[in-house]
Design an enzyme around this catalytic site. Sequence first.
Site, short mmCIF file in Angstrom:
data_model
loop_
_atom_site.label_atom_id
_atom_site.label_comp_id
_atom_site.label_asym_id
_atom_site.label_seq_id
_atom_site.Cartn_x
_atom_site.Cartn_y
_atom_site.Cartn_z
N GLU A 131 -10.57 0.70 -2.09
CA GLU A 131 -10.34 0.62 -0.64
C GLU A 131 -11.50 -0.07 0.06
O GLU A 131 -11.31 -0.79 1.03
CB GLU A 131 -10.16 2.03 -0.05
CG GLU A 131 -8.81 2.66 -0.29
CD GLU A 131 -7.70 2.04 0.54
OE1 GLU A 131 -7.41 0.84 0.33
OE2 GLU A 131 -7.10 2.72 1.37
N THR A 184 -6.34 -3.83 8.38
CA THR A 184 -7.10 -2.58 8.59
C THR A 184 -8.52 -2.88 9.05
O THR A 184 -9.06 -2.24 9.95
CB THR A 184 -7.12 -1.76 7.29
OG1 THR A 184 -5.78 -1.41 6.99
CG2 THR A 184 -7.94 -0.49 7.43
N1 HSE Z 1 -7.79 5.94 8.30
C1 HSE Z 1 -7.67 4.53 8.09
C2 HSE Z 1 -7.61 3.83 9.43
C3 HSE Z 1 -6.43 4.27 7.30
O1 HSE Z 1 -6.87 4.31 10.28
O2 HSE Z 1 -8.32 2.86 9.62
C4 HSE Z 1 -6.12 2.82 7.08
O3 HSE Z 1 -4.78 2.69 6.62
#
Ligand code: HSE
Length: 310
Positions: A131, A184
Amino acid sequence: MKTKAKAFAPATIANVSCGFDVFGLAIDAPGDEVEISLNDSGSVRMKAIFGDEGRLPMDASQNTAGVAVIEFLKSIGKNSGAQITLHKKLPLGSGMGSSAASAVAAVVAINHLFDEPLSREQLLPFAMEAERIACGSAHADNVAPSLFGGLTLIRTNNPLDVISIPTPDDLTCVLVHPHIEVKTRDARQVLKQTIPLKDGITQWANTAALVAGMMKQDYALIGRSLVDVVVEPMRALLIPGFDRIKSKAITSGALGCGISGSGPTIFCLCEGMANANRAGKSIQEEFETMNLRSEIFISHVNKKGAYIID
Ligand code: HSE
């Protein structure tokens, strides 16, 4: 010893409104599939990627499935080579845990090839490392539910403390993925680094209440707790018509509605399939009025997580 294995890992709803970077929930489908074969080349390579329209890196050290396998092999001290075939079924940049699902399917497949030397808990850090490559942060809120299934809470990253929270049997999940993309990395960069104390109070009240609602099987409390005053107001600006879509979903039967992970996919939690179908349809209709095509995925909570296909 086996030389070939294939695993499936499901899509996930990270954050679940109030739990930014701490809650994640697995759904049944779609999910990514990763096939790995071992060889004696001493290096890890991506053999093929299907379903990504050529957009994902073929360099294993830059691909989440590749990174997870490299980290796994390093950790168990094996010098084997591996070839990875990734069947990408999750849309990229969708907020459905796409990068996580590839990494999770990869660690489950490689662990199986070595006769499961590591527990699921021990596999988690390899997928988290993947990730970091994909999103710039080693958050576990997608990889944990994809690996374990169900609703997970990441209490701390260091030391890693993951708690599985039971969910009511008739809790259903709706994901509506509009055909736009939000990275993201970008959706994390729009976030402010500090919050007012009053927003903190609202947020931690709702995270605690959501856990209580799940454990008491209190659907109305689950609905009341799906409130995010910290992240959603900033990220909603990246999704056309978000506020209207959300209120329509709730009047159409959803307990609550929010942004799945970093978006643009919208999720709802509902009681039962009939409500889920109605809420999903209402969201899709709203996207249609803006000439945006979308796909709907509906399932109960996936309590099983990733698994070996063959
Ligand atoms: N918690 C992370 C965000 C998850 O919201 O950036 C990304 O899918």
